[in-house]
Write a protein that holds these residues in place. Sequence first.
Motif, mmCIF file in Angstrom:
data_model
loop_
_atom_site.group_PDB
_atom_site.id
_atom_site.type_symbol
_atom_site.label_atom_id
_atom_site.label_comp_id
_atom_site.label_asym_id
_atom_site.label_seq_id
_atom_site.Cartn_x
_atom_site.Cartn_y
_atom_site.Cartn_z
ATOM 1 N N PHE A 192 -116.377 27.301 -71.048
ATOM 2 C CA PHE A 192 -115.946 27.792 -72.364
ATOM 3 C C PHE A 192 -116.362 29.250 -72.501
ATOM 4 N N ILE A 193 -115.607 29.955 -73.340
ATOM 5 C CA ILE A 193 -115.977 31.310 -73.704
ATOM 6 C C ILE A 193 -115.835 31.436 -75.216
ATOM 7 N N SER A 194 -116.646 32.268 -75.777
ATOM 8 C CA SER A 194 -116.608 32.499 -77.218
ATOM 9 C C SER A 194 -115.802 33.760 -77.493
ATOM 10 N N THR A 195 -114.895 33.676 -78.470
ATOM 11 C CA THR A 195 -114.131 34.864 -78.855
ATOM 12 C C THR A 195 -114.701 35.497 -80.120
ATOM 13 N N ASP A 200 -105.331 35.153 -79.851
ATOM 14 C CA ASP A 200 -104.797 36.468 -80.197
ATOM 15 C C ASP A 200 -104.615 37.294 -78.928
ATOM 16 N N SER A 201 -103.535 38.055 -78.877
ATOM 17 C CA SER A 201 -103.229 38.841 -77.673
ATOM 18 C C SER A 201 -104.293 39.898 -77.364
ATOM 19 N N LYS A 202 -105.116 40.254 -78.347
ATOM 20 C CA LYS A 202 -106.173 41.239 -78.076
ATOM 21 C C LYS A 202 -107.235 40.687 -77.112
ATOM 22 N N TYR A 203 -107.243 39.376 -76.873
ATOM 23 C CA TYR A 203 -108.217 38.763 -75.961
ATOM 24 C C TYR A 203 -107.703 38.653 -74.527
ATOM 25 N N ASN A 223 -107.270 40.858 -72.013
ATOM 26 C CA ASN A 223 -108.146 41.477 -71.005
ATOM 27 C C ASN A 223 -109.500 40.788 -70.933
ATOM 28 N N TYR A 224 -110.017 40.352 -72.066
ATOM 29 C CA TYR A 224 -111.292 39.635 -72.101
ATOM 30 C C TYR A 224 -111.204 38.371 -71.234
ATOM 31 N N ILE A 225 -110.086 37.685 -71.313
ATOM 32 C CA ILE A 225 -109.880 36.480 -70.502
ATOM 33 C C ILE A 225 -109.733 36.850 -69.026
ATOM 34 N N LEU A 226 -108.861 37.799 -68.749
ATOM 35 C CA LEU A 226 -108.571 38.158 -67.358
ATOM 36 C C LEU A 226 -109.771 38.750 -66.624
ATOM 37 N N GLU A 227 -110.639 39.445 -67.341
ATOM 38 C CA GLU A 227 -111.782 40.106 -66.702
ATOM 39 C C GLU A 227 -113.081 39.310 -66.823
ATOM 40 N N ASN A 228 -113.015 38.116 -67.402
ATOM 41 C CA ASN A 228 -114.225 37.333 -67.622
ATOM 42 C C ASN A 228 -114.696 36.705 -66.313
ATOM 43 N N PRO A 229 -115.886 37.076 -65.837
ATOM 44 C CA PRO A 229 -116.368 36.561 -64.549
ATOM 45 C C PRO A 229 -116.741 35.074 -64.587
ATOM 46 N N ARG A 230 -116.946 34.508 -65.772
ATOM 47 C CA ARG A 230 -117.317 33.094 -65.877
ATOM 48 C C ARG A 230 -116.138 32.163 -65.623
ATOM 49 N N LEU A 231 -114.908 32.681 -65.784
ATOM 50 C CA LEU A 231 -113.736 31.820 -65.682
ATOM 51 C C LEU A 231 -113.183 31.781 -64.269
ATOM 52 N N GLU A 232 -112.736 30.601 -63.854
ATOM 53 C CA GLU A 232 -112.036 30.454 -62.584
ATOM 54 C C GLU A 232 -110.610 30.961 -62.767
ATOM 55 N N GLU A 233 -109.958 31.277 -61.672
ATOM 56 C CA GLU A 233 -108.589 31.796 -61.746
ATOM 57 C C GLU A 233 -107.639 30.809 -62.428
ATOM 58 N N SER A 234 -107.806 29.518 -62.138
ATOM 59 C CA SER A 234 -106.936 28.506 -62.760
ATOM 60 C C SER A 234 -107.149 28.464 -64.271
ATOM 61 N N GLU A 235 -108.382 28.673 -64.725
ATOM 62 C CA GLU A 235 -108.669 28.696 -66.156
ATOM 63 C C GLU A 235 -108.058 29.927 -66.812
ATOM 64 N N LYS A 295 -105.462 31.584 -65.781
ATOM 65 C CA LYS A 295 -104.011 31.403 -65.775
ATOM 66 C C LYS A 295 -103.577 30.491 -66.924
ATOM 67 N N LEU A 296 -104.293 29.417 -67.149
ATOM 68 C CA LEU A 296 -103.934 28.476 -68.214
ATOM 69 C C LEU A 296 -104.160 29.089 -69.592
ATOM 70 N N ALA A 297 -105.243 29.836 -69.761
ATOM 71 C CA ALA A 297 -105.504 30.492 -71.048
ATOM 72 C C ALA A 297 -104.422 31.531 -71.362
ATOM 73 N N ILE A 298 -104.007 32.276 -70.361
ATOM 74 C CA ILE A 298 -102.938 33.268 -70.556
ATOM 75 C C ILE A 298 -101.624 32.554 -70.877
ATOM 76 N N ALA A 299 -101.370 31.413 -70.255
ATOM 77 C CA ALA A 299 -100.170 30.636 -70.579
ATOM 78 C C ALA A 299 -100.202 30.185 -72.034
ATOM 79 N N LEU A 300 -101.371 29.786 -72.528
ATOM 80 C CA LEU A 300 -101.501 29.397 -73.939
ATOM 81 C C LEU A 300 -101.239 30.597 -74.837
ATOM 82 N N LEU A 301 -101.749 31.746 -74.447
ATOM 83 C CA LEU A 301 -101.553 32.977 -75.208
ATOM 84 C C LEU A 301 -100.070 33.369 -75.247
ATOM 85 N N GLU A 302 -99.379 33.226 -74.118
ATOM 86 C CA GLU A 302 -98.003 33.723 -74.005
ATOM 87 C C GLU A 302 -96.932 32.708 -74.369
#
Length: 189
Positions: free
Chosen positions: A183-186, A70-73, A75-87, A89-96
Amino acid sequence: MKKSIAIILVIMLSSCKETVNSNNKVVNQKTKKVAQVDYHKIMDVVLDTFSIQHDKIIYLEYEPSEQPIDSKYRNYILENPRLEESEKKLAIALLETGKDSFNFDRSKLNQNSQEILKNTDKTTDKNLTYYFNSFLSNKENDLVVSTVGAIMNNESYSTKNSGAELIMFFKKGSDNQWKLSNFISTIEY
């Protein structure tokens, strides 16, 4: 002259990424690329990693979703300190842009996964189901993002369900084996 105009119009219309629905409204189509990664191996990793649940009957389902994140996530993805930049980027690609096209065939899971999913010898009132609903790999095909729901229910208490919806990341190691990398939990319930 009329034939050239008609041909130009056909070329222009076929190159557009928009279509008209039955209500004559323009809708965007998300492009879906054909999977270059065998996502059965990703399912195997999840089952192998979490198969310690010996006291539970485990099921696996593939239920494709048009909007896996869901697009509401965003910022949660982009600001999540646990995720690497490549992760991220890929999660946002899945979202978009949408997920890879994938045809699930249970017989393509590895032998260990086949054994985990055999429920014939188990008797328990606890069930655990993994619902995969999307996969997307990066251009190098060495990083995968997947959205997975994990639902546990207790048959003794029909309304007692618990679970989570997860965005999971998998990396291919130097040995060409896939491993859960993050992994992150939504949603948790």
